[in-house]
Design a protein around this motif. Structure first.
Motif, mmCIF file in Angstrom:
data_model
loop_
_atom_site.group_PDB
_atom_site.id
_atom_site.type_symbol
_atom_site.label_atom_id
_atom_site.label_comp_id
_atom_site.label_asym_id
_atom_site.label_seq_id
_atom_site.Cartn_x
_atom_site.Cartn_y
_atom_site.Cartn_z
ATOM 1 N N MET A 176 -0.395 -1.185 14.862
ATOM 2 C CA MET A 176 0.008 -2.106 13.787
ATOM 3 C C MET A 176 -0.013 -1.406 12.439
ATOM 4 S SD MET A 176 0.920 -5.132 14.615
ATOM 5 C CE MET A 176 0.656 -6.053 13.095
ATOM 6 N N ASP A 177 0.900 -1.787 11.618
ATOM 7 C CA ASP A 177 0.886 -1.266 10.257
ATOM 8 C C ASP A 177 -0.224 -1.926 9.465
ATOM 9 O OD1 ASP A 177 3.009 0.408 10.602
ATOM 10 O OD2 ASP A 177 4.483 -1.064 9.989
ATOM 11 N N SER A 178 -0.684 -1.230 8.469
ATOM 12 C CA SER A 178 -1.666 -1.826 7.574
ATOM 13 C C SER A 178 -0.942 -2.783 6.633
ATOM 14 C CB SER A 178 -2.349 -0.736 6.763
ATOM 15 O OG SER A 178 -1.411 -0.104 5.918
ATOM 16 N N MET A 179 -1.723 -3.541 5.872
ATOM 17 C CA MET A 179 -1.135 -4.439 4.887
ATOM 18 C C MET A 179 -0.900 -3.694 3.580
ATOM 19 S SD MET A 179 -0.317 -7.421 5.853
ATOM 20 C CE MET A 179 -0.311 -8.289 4.280
ATOM 21 N N CYS A 180 -0.167 -2.640 3.674
ATOM 22 C CA CYS A 180 0.108 -1.846 2.485
ATOM 23 C C CYS A 180 1.075 -2.607 1.585
ATOM 24 C CB CYS A 180 0.715 -0.517 2.906
ATOM 25 S SG CYS A 180 1.368 0.444 1.548
ATOM 26 N N PRO A 181 0.725 -2.802 0.294
ATOM 27 C CA PRO A 181 1.608 -3.568 -0.589
ATOM 28 C C PRO A 181 2.952 -2.884 -0.823
ATOM 29 C CG PRO A 181 -0.190 -2.557 -1.832
ATOM 30 C CD PRO A 181 -0.496 -2.336 -0.379
ATOM 31 N N VAL A 182 2.994 -1.598 -0.680
ATOM 32 C CA VAL A 182 4.265 -0.897 -0.865
ATOM 33 C C VAL A 182 5.144 -1.058 0.371
ATOM 34 C CG1 VAL A 182 5.348 1.338 -1.266
ATOM 35 C CG2 VAL A 182 3.241 0.742 -2.476
ATOM 36 N N CYS A 183 4.556 -0.855 1.540
ATOM 37 C CA CYS A 183 5.316 -1.011 2.778
ATOM 38 C C CYS A 183 5.817 -2.436 2.942
ATOM 39 C CB CYS A 183 4.451 -0.646 3.979
ATOM 40 S SG CYS A 183 4.124 1.116 4.164
ATOM 41 N N ASN A 184 5.032 -3.389 2.453
ATOM 42 C CA ASN A 184 5.402 -4.784 2.622
ATOM 43 C C ASN A 184 6.237 -5.320 1.473
ATOM 44 O OD1 ASN A 184 3.934 -5.981 5.136
ATOM 45 N ND2 ASN A 184 2.530 -4.528 4.231
ATOM 46 N N GLY A 185 6.590 -4.470 0.536
ATOM 47 C CA GLY A 185 7.507 -4.857 -0.514
ATOM 48 C C GLY A 185 6.891 -5.667 -1.639
ATOM 49 N N PHE A 186 5.551 -5.701 -1.707
ATOM 50 C CA PHE A 186 4.910 -6.472 -2.774
ATOM 51 C C PHE A 186 4.959 -5.737 -4.102
ATOM 52 C CE2 PHE A 186 2.265 -8.176 0.888
ATOM 53 C CZ PHE A 186 3.107 -9.252 1.057
ATOM 54 N N THR A 187 4.995 -4.436 -4.027
ATOM 55 C CA THR A 187 5.029 -3.653 -5.258
ATOM 56 C C THR A 187 5.750 -2.345 -4.998
ATOM 57 O OG1 THR A 187 3.687 -2.675 -7.008
ATOM 58 C CG2 THR A 187 2.811 -2.517 -4.788
ATOM 59 N N ALA A 188 6.315 -1.811 -6.032
ATOM 60 C CA ALA A 188 6.906 -0.486 -5.908
ATOM 61 C C ALA A 188 5.792 0.543 -6.006
ATOM 62 C CB ALA A 188 7.930 -0.255 -7.007
ATOM 63 N N MET A 189 6.066 1.683 -5.482
ATOM 64 C CA MET A 189 5.087 2.753 -5.596
ATOM 65 C C MET A 189 5.232 3.386 -6.973
ATOM 66 S SD MET A 189 4.358 5.975 -3.123
ATOM 67 C CE MET A 189 3.372 7.359 -3.693
ATOM 68 N N GLN A 190 4.366 2.931 -7.874
ATOM 69 C CA GLN A 190 4.423 3.433 -9.238
ATOM 70 C C GLN A 190 3.263 4.376 -9.448
ATOM 71 O OE1 GLN A 190 4.499 -0.339 -11.392
ATOM 72 N NE2 GLN A 190 6.687 -0.081 -11.667
ATOM 73 N N ALA A 191 3.527 5.625 -9.308
ATOM 74 C CA ALA A 191 2.496 6.635 -9.474
ATOM 75 C C ALA A 191 3.095 7.810 -10.225
ATOM 76 C CB ALA A 191 1.962 7.091 -8.119
ATOM 77 N N THR A 192 2.236 8.494 -10.898
ATOM 78 C CA THR A 192 2.713 9.629 -11.674
ATOM 79 C C THR A 192 2.258 10.926 -11.041
ATOM 80 O OG1 THR A 192 0.770 9.435 -13.091
ATOM 81 C CG2 THR A 192 2.800 8.378 -13.847
ATOM 82 N N CYS A 193 2.992 11.956 -11.318
ATOM 83 C CA CYS A 193 2.661 13.281 -10.823
ATOM 84 C C CYS A 193 1.386 13.761 -11.501
ATOM 85 C CB CYS A 193 3.811 14.238 -11.126
ATOM 86 S SG CYS A 193 3.419 15.956 -10.764
ATOM 87 N N PRO A 194 0.428 14.233 -10.722
ATOM 88 C CA PRO A 194 -0.819 14.702 -11.323
ATOM 89 C C PRO A 194 -0.638 15.975 -12.142
ATOM 90 C CG PRO A 194 -0.770 15.185 -8.980
ATOM 91 C CD PRO A 194 0.437 14.322 -9.273
ATOM 92 N N ALA A 195 0.453 16.647 -11.945
ATOM 93 C CA ALA A 195 0.665 17.902 -12.660
ATOM 94 C C ALA A 195 1.429 17.698 -13.964
ATOM 95 C CB ALA A 195 1.409 18.886 -11.764
ATOM 96 N N CYS A 196 2.451 16.859 -13.952
ATOM 97 C CA CYS A 196 3.303 16.749 -15.130
ATOM 98 C C CYS A 196 3.422 15.319 -15.658
ATOM 99 C CB CYS A 196 4.694 17.309 -14.825
ATOM 100 S SG CYS A 196 5.661 16.278 -13.705
ATOM 101 N N ASN A 197 2.809 14.348 -14.970
ATOM 102 C CA ASN A 197 2.771 12.963 -15.421
ATOM 103 C C ASN A 197 4.113 12.254 -15.380
ATOM 104 O OD1 ASN A 197 0.083 12.328 -15.812
ATOM 105 N ND2 ASN A 197 0.033 13.252 -17.840
ATOM 106 N N GLN A 198 5.095 12.828 -14.773
ATOM 107 C CA GLN A 198 6.344 12.107 -14.591
ATOM 108 C C GLN A 198 6.226 11.204 -13.367
ATOM 109 O OE1 GLN A 198 10.137 13.955 -15.273
ATOM 110 N NE2 GLN A 198 9.189 15.902 -15.810
#
Ligand SMILES: [Zn+2]
Ligand SMILES: [Zn+2]
Length: 93
Positions: A1-23
């Protein structure tokens, strides 16, 4: 079974920044999907262990691969059911 990941389930976009350049990084999909695509002949469990992140891959955490187009690097992001996107990241060796 898949986990209840909010990204996989479409609840939120994956909004993360690059740890090296912050983009903003791009969501390249789930780690398991990536390995499934590129390593069809290797068991997923073996891949987890060889990458040293087996302890993170429980049913409460979904590991996504983020791709930074500026750095041309891939990073792993741990996304929990309740905690959201974990700022802790790992480069893919
Ligand atoms: Zn997910
Ligand atoms: Zn970057």
């Amino acid at each position: 079974m898949d986990s209840m990941c909010p990204v996989c389930n479409g609840f939120t976009a994956m909004q993360a920044t690059c740890p090296a350049c912050n983009q903003m990084i791009q969501d390249a999909g789930r780690l398991s999907d990536l390995f499934g695509k590129y390593s069809p002949y290797r068991p997923i469990d073996a891949l987890k262990q060889t990458n040293g992140i087996a302890h993170d891959l429980d049913d409460r955490t979904c590991v996504h691969v983020g791709w930074c187009p500026a750095c041309r690097e891939e990073f792993l992001y741990h996304i929990g059911e309740w905690t959201g996107i974990d700022p802790a990241w790992h480069t893919i060796e």
